[in-house]
Motif scaffolding. Structure first.
Motif, short mmCIF file in Angstrom:
data_model
loop_
_atom_site.label_atom_id
_atom_site.label_comp_id
_atom_site.label_asym_id
_atom_site.label_seq_id
_atom_site.Cartn_x
_atom_site.Cartn_y
_atom_site.Cartn_z
N ILE A 4 -0.41 -7.35 6.74
CA ILE A 4 -1.26 -8.38 7.36
C ILE A 4 -1.10 -9.73 6.67
CG2 ILE A 4 -3.66 -9.10 7.75
CD1 ILE A 4 -4.31 -6.03 7.93
N ILE A 5 -1.11 -9.72 5.34
CA ILE A 5 -1.18 -10.97 4.57
C ILE A 5 0.20 -11.54 4.22
CG2 ILE A 5 -2.07 -12.03 2.43
CD1 ILE A 5 -4.37 -11.12 4.09
N LEU A 39 4.53 3.23 -1.49
CA LEU A 39 4.37 2.01 -0.68
C LEU A 39 5.38 1.88 0.47
CD1 LEU A 39 3.38 -1.10 -2.84
CD2 LEU A 39 2.21 -0.18 -0.84
N PRO A 40 6.66 2.24 0.26
CA PRO A 40 7.62 2.08 1.37
C PRO A 40 7.25 2.90 2.61
CG PRO A 40 8.77 2.39 -0.70
CD PRO A 40 7.32 2.66 -0.98
N ARG A 41 6.46 3.95 2.45
CA ARG A 41 6.05 4.74 3.61
C ARG A 41 5.07 4.00 4.50
NH1 ARG A 41 4.62 10.90 1.76
NH2 ARG A 41 6.38 11.21 0.37
N GLY A 53 -0.50 -1.01 1.75
CA GLY A 53 0.59 -1.30 2.68
C GLY A 53 0.08 -2.05 3.90
N GLY A 54 -1.07 -1.61 4.42
CA GLY A 54 -1.67 -2.30 5.56
C GLY A 54 -2.00 -3.74 5.23
N GLY A 57 -11.76 -1.89 -0.61
CA GLY A 57 -12.05 -0.48 -0.85
C GLY A 57 -12.50 0.27 0.39
N HIS A 58 -12.87 -0.48 1.42
CA HIS A 58 -13.43 0.19 2.60
C HIS A 58 -12.49 0.15 3.79
CE1 HIS A 58 -16.96 0.79 0.21
NE2 HIS A 58 -16.81 -0.46 -0.19
N VAL A 59 -11.22 0.29 3.48
CA VAL A 59 -10.19 0.49 4.50
C VAL A 59 -10.09 2.00 4.70
CG1 VAL A 59 -7.70 0.33 4.91
CG2 VAL A 59 -8.93 -1.59 3.87
#
Ligand SMILES: [Zn+2]
Length: 330
Positions: free
Chosen positions: A259-260, A286-288, A254-255, A165-167
């Motif tokens: 990463i994962i 999401l694709p953006r 998306g980030g 939540g803190h992104v």
């Protein structure tokens, strides 16, 4: 394989203590609850926890030595056996939970963050298909999360991993409860979306909104349910809020996917009861924000376990820590 096939799960919530007996498969055999008396302080909660566990064992005619262990989920973090954080439970911070429980019960004891354990439960029993890496979002008053990496719950170096939540999605943006500006939680949690709604409804077009009419102009009565009920009826303000909620969620998500590289992202928490109106919009955005190859290998799904996820996760933690094979199903 572990010989003792039943674990005790104890989910500590701000309002309720839940205690269950959980099989290695994640099946919940028994569930008992009692109110959490936060205001009576730490000692009362600890006594209540111990009594609840003993009563559940007695009900199933089990001794503490006959179970695989006890798993406990709590708000905040468990750092070196001590509870940190948990701002909604005054007095709970600083509790040496592992030491206390190990002296009370003669069976292995493990503790972790409650949302991390809900993620583990969704992984172990909620999802039927083969999955190795999973990201779990719990979208409610705040936004919490959990990560499953290579079939194991990922807790980080100090048990604090998974603060999805803190992104930051808007530098210098709305102030989050954590004190930082622009976290996704400040937009896409219930607190965030109600805040956005109030601002939009105060504006010139606000009075024409169905949301405004639904609360008869009393903006303190705006809830996520009203926002989404009205959005589904085509209310412009409601739809605009959903755009904002989903765009920022997709940005953060998306980030994480980049990463994962997960097989699966699971969306749970009270907000997801709004259902497809959110899921469709996230799939639109999401694709953006996600690399195409990673997105094409990642599935999106709803959480399956609802309110019992936490307690099931507590049991799953015991089996995972004891080395049971709960890795991806074939
Ligand atoms: Zn924050």
């Amino acid at each position: 394989m572990i010989k003792k096939r039943i674990a005790v799960g104890l989910d500590v919530g701000g309002t309720t203590l839940k205690c269950g007996l959980i099989e290695e498969s994640g099946k919940l055999l028994l569930l008992r609850k009692r109110k959490t008396d936060i205001h009576k302080g730490r000692e009362t909660i600890l006594t209540d926890i111990e009594e609840l566990i003993r009563s559940v064992l007695t009900e199933k005619r089990l001794t503490e030595k006959e179970v695989a262990g006890i798993g406990l989920g709590t708000p905040g973090y468990v750092v070196n056996g001590v509870i940190h954080g948990s701002p909604n439970m005054p007095g709970w911070h600083g509790t040496p939970i592992v030491k206390i429980m190990k002296s009370a019960f003669k069976t292995p004891f493990f503790a972790s963050n409650d949302v991390t354990l809900a993620a583990l439960a969704e992984y172990v029993v909620g999802q039927k298909r083969k999955v190795s890496n999973m990201i779990f979002y719990a979208i409610g008053t705040g936004i919490g999360g959990g990560l499953i990496i290579d079939g194991q719950v990922y807790e980080g170096s100090f048990g604090m991993a998974g603060e999805l939540g803190h992104v930051i999605v808007e530098p210098g943006g709305r102030l989050c409860g954590c004190g930082i500006q622009g976290c996704v939680e400040a937009y896409s949690s219930t607190v965030g979306m109600v805040g956005i709604a109030k601002e939009l409804l105060t504006g010139s077009k606000g009075k024409n909104s169905r949301i405004y009419r639904a609360v008869k102009g009393d903006l303190s009565k705006v809830t996520p349910k009203i926002i989404y009920d009205m959005a589904k009826e085509g209310d412009k303000v409601g739809l605009q809020i959903n755009e904002t909620v989903c765009r920022y969620l997709s940005m953060a998500m998306g980030g994480m996917i980049n990463i994962i590289n997960p097989d699966l992202v699971v969306l749970g928490g009270g907000v997801m009861q709004a259902g497809d109106i959110i899921m469709k919009k996230i799939k639109h955005y999401l694709p953006r924000y996600t690399l195409p190859d990673l997105l094409s290998h990642c599935r999106l799904d709803y959480a399956k376990l609802g309110e019992h996820a936490g307690v099931i996760g507590c049991g799953a933690l015991v089996f995972q820590k004891l080395g049971a094979n709960i890795r991806s199903k074939a």
